[in-house]
Design an enzyme around this catalytic site. Structure first.
Site, mmCIF file in Angstrom:
data_model
loop_
_atom_site.group_PDB
_atom_site.id
_atom_site.type_symbol
_atom_site.label_atom_id
_atom_site.label_comp_id
_atom_site.label_asym_id
_atom_site.label_seq_id
_atom_site.Cartn_x
_atom_site.Cartn_y
_atom_site.Cartn_z
ATOM 1 N N ASP A 149 77.148 31.152 94.257
ATOM 2 C CA ASP A 149 77.409 29.874 95.207
ATOM 3 C C ASP A 149 79.140 28.419 94.217
ATOM 4 O O ASP A 149 78.335 27.898 94.586
ATOM 5 C CB ASP A 149 76.942 28.903 95.972
ATOM 6 C CG ASP A 149 77.701 27.495 96.807
ATOM 7 O OD1 ASP A 149 79.420 27.627 97.057
ATOM 8 O OD2 ASP A 149 77.236 26.868 97.108
ATOM 9 N N ARG A 171 109.425 40.895 102.151
ATOM 10 C CA ARG A 171 108.166 39.973 101.414
ATOM 11 C C ARG A 171 108.235 41.009 99.688
ATOM 12 O O ARG A 171 108.762 41.630 99.880
ATOM 13 C CB ARG A 171 107.181 40.026 101.698
ATOM 14 C CG ARG A 171 106.369 39.375 102.620
ATOM 15 C CD ARG A 171 106.220 37.980 102.250
ATOM 16 N NE ARG A 171 106.022 36.655 102.670
ATOM 17 C CZ ARG A 171 106.740 36.101 103.904
ATOM 18 N NH1 ARG A 171 108.091 35.988 103.557
ATOM 19 N NH2 ARG A 171 106.097 34.987 104.812
ATOM 20 N N PHE A 194 88.777 42.122 98.046
ATOM 21 C CA PHE A 194 89.483 43.390 97.774
ATOM 22 C C PHE A 194 90.360 43.795 96.858
ATOM 23 O O PHE A 194 89.922 45.493 95.591
ATOM 24 C CB PHE A 194 90.923 43.468 99.187
ATOM 25 C CG PHE A 194 91.656 44.431 98.704
ATOM 26 C CD1 PHE A 194 91.660 45.431 98.962
ATOM 27 C CD2 PHE A 194 93.022 43.735 98.757
ATOM 28 C CE1 PHE A 194 92.718 46.278 98.733
ATOM 29 C CE2 PHE A 194 94.119 44.213 98.317
ATOM 30 C CZ PHE A 194 94.168 45.784 98.765
ATOM 31 N N LYS A 230 95.684 26.046 96.229
ATOM 32 C CA LYS A 230 95.638 26.737 94.923
ATOM 33 C C LYS A 230 96.822 26.041 93.701
ATOM 34 O O LYS A 230 96.383 26.119 92.979
ATOM 35 C CB LYS A 230 96.857 27.725 95.382
ATOM 36 C CG LYS A 230 96.059 28.818 95.751
ATOM 37 C CD LYS A 230 94.734 29.442 95.289
ATOM 38 C CE LYS A 230 93.647 31.072 95.243
ATOM 39 N NZ LYS A 230 93.062 31.681 94.094
ATOM 40 N N PHE A 232 102.148 37.402 94.425
ATOM 41 C CA PHE A 232 102.788 38.046 95.678
ATOM 42 C C PHE A 232 102.248 39.211 96.003
ATOM 43 O O PHE A 232 100.956 39.104 95.890
ATOM 44 C CB PHE A 232 104.537 37.906 95.054
ATOM 45 C CG PHE A 232 104.830 37.101 94.250
ATOM 46 C CD1 PHE A 232 106.156 36.526 95.145
ATOM 47 C CD2 PHE A 232 104.625 36.437 93.327
ATOM 48 C CE1 PHE A 232 107.496 35.295 95.156
ATOM 49 C CE2 PHE A 232 105.859 35.625 92.961
ATOM 50 C CZ PHE A 232 106.708 35.157 93.377
ATOM 51 N N TYR A 266 96.231 26.107 101.889
ATOM 52 C CA TYR A 266 96.425 27.893 101.187
ATOM 53 C C TYR A 266 96.643 27.148 100.069
ATOM 54 O O TYR A 266 96.173 27.234 98.630
ATOM 55 C CB TYR A 266 96.208 28.903 102.063
ATOM 56 C CG TYR A 266 95.853 29.392 100.658
ATOM 57 C CD1 TYR A 266 95.155 30.080 100.218
ATOM 58 C CD2 TYR A 266 98.013 30.395 100.830
ATOM 59 C CE1 TYR A 266 95.180 31.580 99.079
ATOM 60 C CE2 TYR A 266 97.428 31.872 99.456
ATOM 61 C CZ TYR A 266 95.884 31.425 98.647
ATOM 62 O OH TYR A 266 96.055 32.946 97.499
ATOM 63 N N LEU A 308 88.662 35.258 90.826
ATOM 64 C CA LEU A 308 88.751 36.030 91.895
ATOM 65 C C LEU A 308 88.501 35.025 93.234
ATOM 66 O O LEU A 308 89.452 35.346 94.468
ATOM 67 C CB LEU A 308 89.489 37.002 92.142
ATOM 68 C CG LEU A 308 89.308 37.970 90.498
ATOM 69 C CD1 LEU A 308 89.741 39.190 91.002
ATOM 70 C CD2 LEU A 308 91.292 38.091 90.508
ATOM 71 N N ALA A 309 88.141 34.798 93.048
ATOM 72 C CA ALA A 309 87.278 33.794 94.371
ATOM 73 C C ALA A 309 87.567 33.173 95.289
ATOM 74 O O ALA A 309 88.508 32.147 94.542
ATOM 75 C CB ALA A 309 85.472 33.771 94.238
ATOM 76 N N ALA A 310 88.058 32.874 96.820
ATOM 77 C CA ALA A 310 88.965 31.923 97.004
ATOM 78 C C ALA A 310 88.881 31.839 98.711
ATOM 79 O O ALA A 310 88.777 33.531 98.755
ATOM 80 C CB ALA A 310 90.505 32.199 96.396
#
Length: 304
Positions: free
Chosen positions: A56, A208, A23, A150, A172, A146, A78-80
């Site tokens: 990978d 939020r 995204f 991080k 956020f 998660y 950004l991969a996570a």
């Protein structure tokens, strides 16, 4: 020179972008290409275009292979695994911690000297910090795998800070067109677009800080170009919104009232009640960014 020729020549440098087909990655790629960077997207699954590579990150050999081929001037990582309720706890640590270390190790092994490495962490590391605005000095208190993964990643990334110009972002909540429907705001918007009579949600009074994904992409661009090596930076709007207020905005946009049912299954025991970030440091580093009100973002998502 107009931006198409900039983008074609990649005169601002080569960026390796992990999570390129996610995204956020799609918006970050568009932002950087428009600014004249050549972007190689690293992704899970088959690469479709000439500016994409399969990677990978849990394999150090694979990280070395891609780094050697791309020889990036910049890394935007950004991969996570980012869905908090993801079932496989081990995967959070394999991907978010070990994967990130592999990327940095590959840089070192190939003796590459990046101009900037941007690593995306998460505001979830702050946990149930409820007092006012959260600045970067707030002690982290992660309450799920998660967030814990991080935070572990952040600590290990900092051990590389003397060797590479690394900046850690703590975004956020943010949303926009293309976010997966298992995330909250897309779920709400899609119910209204389909004119559903009922929506089931968790705690309506959770507050939020919501940003627009286009602002996040603009912020990441700024963090690549400004002097912020060694810093940890919140990426946020500084404005709190409750679920209740989002429902009210969408009722206004869609022109009808939806019945809201609170489903106890959606109320997480470790739910962070109020999460609002201070954007002060980000603004000091990046300066002017394109910003959007949440209502503007919701209207954009509704029209898409």
């Amino acid at each position: 020179m107009g931006s198409p020729s900039n983008a074609a020549t990649g005169q601002r440098g080569r960026v390796l972008l992990t999570g390129a087909n996610g995204f956020t990655g799609k918006y970050v790629r568009a932002e950087l290409e428009a600014a004249g960077y050549s972007v190689c997207g690293a992704l899970v699954g088959a690469a479709k275009g000439p500016h994409e590579m399969t990677l990978d990150i849990t394999s150090l050999d694979d990280c070395r292979r891609v780094m050697e081929k791309v020889q990036p001037d910049y890394l935007v990582h950004l991969a996570a695994i980012s869905f908090v309720a993801h079932a496989d706890a081990d995967a959070f640590y394999r991907v978010n911690v070990i994967g990130t270390m592999n990327l940095l190790q590959a840089f070192a092994d190939l003796k590459l000297s990046p101009k900037r490495v941007l690593v995306a962490s998460s505001a979830n590391v702050y946990g149930n910090a409820t007092e006012g605005m959260i600045s970067e000095t707030q002690p982290p208190q992660p309450v799920n795998h998660y967030a814990a993964s991080k935070l572990a990643m952040e600590h290990l990334v900092r051990t590389w800070s003397d060797r590479m110009p690394i900046v850690i972002s703590r975004p956020f909540n943010y949303t926009g067109v293309g976010q997966q429907p298992n995330f909250l705001v897309p779920k709400i918007v899609s119910h209204f677009v389909q004119r559903a009579p009922v929506i089931e949600l968790g705690n309506l009074d959770v507050e939020r800080d919501f940003s627009d994904v286009r602002m996040v992409a603009s912020a990441y661009h700024g963090l690549l170009e400004n002097d912020c090596a060694g810093e940890t930076v919140n990426v946020c709007s500084g404005k709190p919104y409750s679920l209740r207020s989002i429902i009210e905005m969408m009722q206004e946009i869609a022109g009808y009232e939806i019945e809201v049912r609170v489903n106890p299954a959606f109320v997480r025991q470790s739910e962070v009640k109020v999460l609002i970030g201070s954007p002060q440091k980000l603004r000091a580093i990046v300066g002017d960014m394109e910003t959007y009100t949440l209502e503007e973002t919701l209207r954009w998502m509704t029209a898409a």
